[in-house]
Design a protein around this motif. Structure first.
Motif, PDB file in Angstrom:
ATOM      1  N   ASP A 211     -54.672  32.536 -52.350  1.00  0.00           N
ATOM      2  CA  ASP A 211     -55.483  33.669 -51.871  1.00  0.00           C
ATOM      3  C   ASP A 211     -56.563  33.222 -50.881  1.00  0.00           C
ATOM      4  N   VAL A 212     -57.048  31.985 -51.051  1.00  0.00           N
ATOM      5  CA  VAL A 212     -58.029  31.452 -50.089  1.00  0.00           C
ATOM      6  C   VAL A 212     -57.324  31.159 -48.762  1.00  0.00           C
ATOM      7  N   ARG A 213     -56.100  30.612 -48.834  1.00  0.00           N
ATOM      8  CA  ARG A 213     -55.338  30.321 -47.606  1.00  0.00           C
ATOM      9  C   ARG A 213     -55.055  31.609 -46.819  1.00  0.00           C
ATOM     10  N   ARG A 214     -54.758  32.689 -47.529  1.00  0.00           N
ATOM     11  CA  ARG A 214     -54.545  33.966 -46.831  1.00  0.00           C
ATOM     12  C   ARG A 214     -55.852  34.441 -46.203  1.00  0.00           C
ATOM     13  N   PHE A 215     -56.960  34.286 -46.933  1.00  0.00           N
ATOM     14  CA  PHE A 215     -58.253  34.746 -46.427  1.00  0.00           C
ATOM     15  C   PHE A 215     -58.629  34.030 -45.133  1.00  0.00           C
ATOM     16  N   VAL A 216     -58.447  32.712 -45.111  1.00  0.00           N
ATOM     17  CA  VAL A 216     -58.897  31.956 -43.929  1.00  0.00           C
ATOM     18  C   VAL A 216     -57.869  31.961 -42.795  1.00  0.00           C
ATOM     19  N   GLY A 217     -56.711  32.579 -43.030  1.00  0.00           N
ATOM     20  CA  GLY A 217     -55.712  32.679 -41.960  1.00  0.00           C
ATOM     21  C   GLY A 217     -54.759  31.507 -41.907  1.00  0.00           C
ATOM     22  N   ALA A 218     -54.796  30.619 -42.937  1.00  0.00           N
ATOM     23  CA  ALA A 218     -53.865  29.482 -42.952  1.00  0.00           C
ATOM     24  C   ALA A 218     -52.445  29.960 -43.265  1.00  0.00           C
ATOM     25  N   ASP A 219     -52.336  31.031 -44.048  1.00  0.00           N
ATOM     26  CA  ASP A 219     -51.027  31.642 -44.332  1.00  0.00           C
ATOM     27  C   ASP A 219     -51.045  33.096 -43.872  1.00  0.00           C
ATOM     28  N   GLY A 220     -49.932  33.560 -43.346  1.00  0.00           N
ATOM     29  CA  GLY A 220     -49.801  34.977 -42.998  1.00  0.00           C
ATOM     30  C   GLY A 220     -50.320  35.302 -41.607  1.00  0.00           C
ATOM     31  N   VAL A 221     -50.159  36.586 -41.255  1.00  0.00           N
ATOM     32  CA  VAL A 221     -50.572  37.048 -39.911  1.00  0.00           C
ATOM     33  C   VAL A 221     -51.499  38.259 -40.060  1.00  0.00           C
ATOM     34  N   TYR A 222     -52.378  38.197 -41.069  1.00  0.00           N
ATOM     35  CA  TYR A 222     -53.211  39.370 -41.389  1.00  0.00           C
ATOM     36  C   TYR A 222     -54.147  39.742 -40.247  1.00  0.00           C
ATOM     37  N   GLY A 223     -54.796  38.758 -39.660  1.00  0.00           N
ATOM     38  CA  GLY A 223     -55.710  39.022 -38.543  1.00  0.00           C
ATOM     39  C   GLY A 223     -54.993  39.629 -37.355  1.00  0.00           C
ATOM     40  N   GLU A 224     -53.830  39.064 -37.037  1.00  0.00           N
ATOM     41  CA  GLU A 224     -53.039  39.581 -35.908  1.00  0.00           C
ATOM     42  C   GLU A 224     -52.642  41.028 -36.163  1.00  0.00           C
ATOM     43  N   GLN A 225     -52.312  41.345 -37.409  1.00  0.00           N
ATOM     44  CA  GLN A 225     -51.922  42.727 -37.731  1.00  0.00           C
ATOM     45  C   GLN A 225     -53.070  43.712 -37.472  1.00  0.00           C
ATOM     46  N   LEU A 226     -54.293  43.212 -37.559  1.00  0.00           N
ATOM     47  CA  LEU A 226     -55.463  44.073 -37.290  1.00  0.00           C
ATOM     48  C   LEU A 226     -55.722  44.219 -35.795  1.00  0.00           C
ATOM     49  N   GLY A 227     -55.061  43.422 -34.980  1.00  0.00           N
ATOM     50  CA  GLY A 227     -55.357  43.403 -33.544  1.00  0.00           C
ATOM     51  C   GLY A 227     -56.409  42.347 -33.235  1.00  0.00           C
ATOM     52  N   LEU A 228     -56.624  41.440 -34.214  1.00  0.00           N
ATOM     53  CA  LEU A 228     -57.629  40.381 -34.059  1.00  0.00           C
ATOM     54  C   LEU A 228     -56.926  39.017 -34.153  1.00  0.00           C
ATOM     55  N   THR A 229     -57.696  37.980 -34.419  1.00  0.00           N
ATOM     56  CA  THR A 229     -57.106  36.640 -34.502  1.00  0.00           C
ATOM     57  C   THR A 229     -56.932  36.220 -35.961  1.00  0.00           C
ATOM     58  N   LYS A 230     -56.209  35.135 -36.178  1.00  0.00           N
ATOM     59  CA  LYS A 230     -55.964  34.595 -37.516  1.00  0.00           C
ATOM     60  C   LYS A 230     -57.255  34.347 -38.296  1.00  0.00           C
ATOM     61  N   ASP A 231     -58.263  33.855 -37.575  1.00  0.00           N
ATOM     62  CA  ASP A 231     -59.493  33.424 -38.252  1.00  0.00           C
ATOM     63  C   ASP A 231     -60.557  34.537 -38.293  1.00  0.00           C
ATOM     64  N   TRP A 232     -60.147  35.797 -38.143  1.00  0.00           N
ATOM     65  CA  TRP A 232     -61.097  36.918 -38.073  1.00  0.00           C
ATOM     66  C   TRP A 232     -62.115  36.914 -39.215  1.00  0.00           C
ATOM     67  N   SER A 233     -61.628  36.637 -40.443  1.00  0.00           N
ATOM     68  CA  SER A 233     -62.539  36.735 -41.592  1.00  0.00           C
ATOM     69  C   SER A 233     -63.426  35.491 -41.705  1.00  0.00           C
TER      70      SER A 233
END
Ligand code: GSH
Length: 346
Positions: A278-300
């Motif tokens: 869950d920490v890896r997802r938060f920091v953008g190490a896993d997944g494309v969550y930031g990109e899905q928002l229209g932002l970058t991997k490291d948004w959070s």
């Protein structure tokens, strides 16, 4: 036969229709606030004109506070730079028209989430950043211990707020006489109370703590224990722009998720190396969550780097160690006995 003028007329009509078509299409075009903000290079954030702990402009011209930190967090998520914010101070009455007109991209200003502000004003609250409730401040010398002893009082409040409406309901429901004095701005409100033009000042409890600091003798006034309403405060956007709603909503939830995961300004470096899923997802190490928002991997990561996590934002600006000294109370995380609860990043 006068063909020519008719032909001209047809041409003009055609041009007029084409122009109308352009306007019509523009009117129908999807709002894209995120693209507008990126193109402009700054976020326009509607804030309070001056409420210590929440949104206040310092002598050096810089803004600080709980609400201001959310503006900074959103700017950090987009630009990796919390300074890329244009603060637009708005009074209670001016705030929603300003947002509707597009003068600001987001309103982060101790605004209560109500049904009519969404259904009637066509706005949307992205989240509840602070669970509040309405209370009363009175001079300690009046020896009041409960709001039920306020029959016949002159009550000062600010126009264009839920506070004015709730006060009317509360007095009526308890068969108490009320003289409501509505002030246009916060300075007028504090002045009227300070000069004794009213016996009571009513607004959200968090704001009572902030306004008490503005009085000539803060220690001479007390906040009564009664809380008469629900005031869920949070950031507001216009309807019709889901991409932008998501950016604002998840920027706030990043603050809460960070705290829940133990990620803060002091532990961010560790989090970047963590193997916890869950920490890896938060920091953008896993997944494309930031990109899905229209932002970058490291948004959070950018958000936490700029302002810390929710607990840090709360404590620094309004918490028990700050000038306001507000206990965290129901704004604790759900896992700590409070009601702050963010959906997961997954
Ligand atoms: N949460 C309530 C009250 C918000 C509000 O505007 N409160 C006043 C009284 S403290 C205020 O913030 N005034 C500051 C200003 O107008 O600059 C609402 O959304 O209507």
């Amino acid at each position: 036969m006068r063909q020519e003028p008719q032909g001209e007329g047809m041409k003009h009509l055609g041009m007029a229709l084409a122009a109308a078509g352009v306007l019509f299409t523009a009117g129908l075009a999807q709002a894209d606030t995120l693209a507008d903000v990126k193109a402009r290079g700054t976020l326009k954030c509607g804030v309070n004109q001056g409420l210590d702990g929440f949104s206040a402009k310092g002598a050096d011209g810089s803004w600080s506070g709980f609400d201001v930190d959310l503006c900074k967090g959103i700017a950090a998520a987009i630009f990796d730079d919390p300074a890329k914010v244009e603060y637009v101070p708005l009074s209670a009455e001016a705030r929603f028209p300003a947002l509707s007109k597009g003068d600001v991209d987001v309103l982060v200003r101790n605004s209560t989430w109500t049904m009519s502000r969404e259904a009637g004003l066509k706005l949307l609250f992205a989240a509840v950043s602070y669970y509040d409730g309405q209370g009363f401040m009175v001079p300690a010398a009046k020896n009041k211990t409960s709001a039920l002893e306020l029959d016949g009082s002159k009550v000062c409040t600010q126009a264009g707020t839920t506070s004015a409406l709730n006060a009317q309901d509360y007095f009526q429901q308890n068969n108490m006489k009320l003289e409501l004095i509505q002030q246009p701005g916060v300075d007028e409100l504090v002045k009227a109370y300070d000069e004794g033009k009213c016996d009571v000042l009513t607004t959200d409890v968090s704001q009572l703590y902030a306004l008490r600091l503005k009085l000539s003798k803060p220690a001479d006034s007390i906040v009564l224990p009664d809380v008469i309403s629900k005031e869920p405060l949070g950031p507001v956007v216009r309807q019709g722009d889901d991409v932008w709603l998501n950016v604002v909503k998840w920027s706030f939830y990043a603050l809460l998720n960070a705290e829940e995961l133990g990620i803060g300004s002091k532990t961010l470096d560790q989090a970047l190396k963590s193997q916890k899923p869950d920490v890896r997802r938060f920091v953008g190490a896993d997944g494309v969550y930031g990109e899905q928002l229209g932002l970058t991997k490291d948004w959070s990561v950018r958000i936490v780097k700029a302002v810390g996590n929710y607990g840090e934002v709360f404590e620094r600006n309004v918490g028990t160690g700050s000038k306001l000294g507000i206990p965290r109370g129901i704004n604790q995380l759900w896992s700590q006995g409070g009601i702050q609860y963010a959906p997961p990043i997954r």
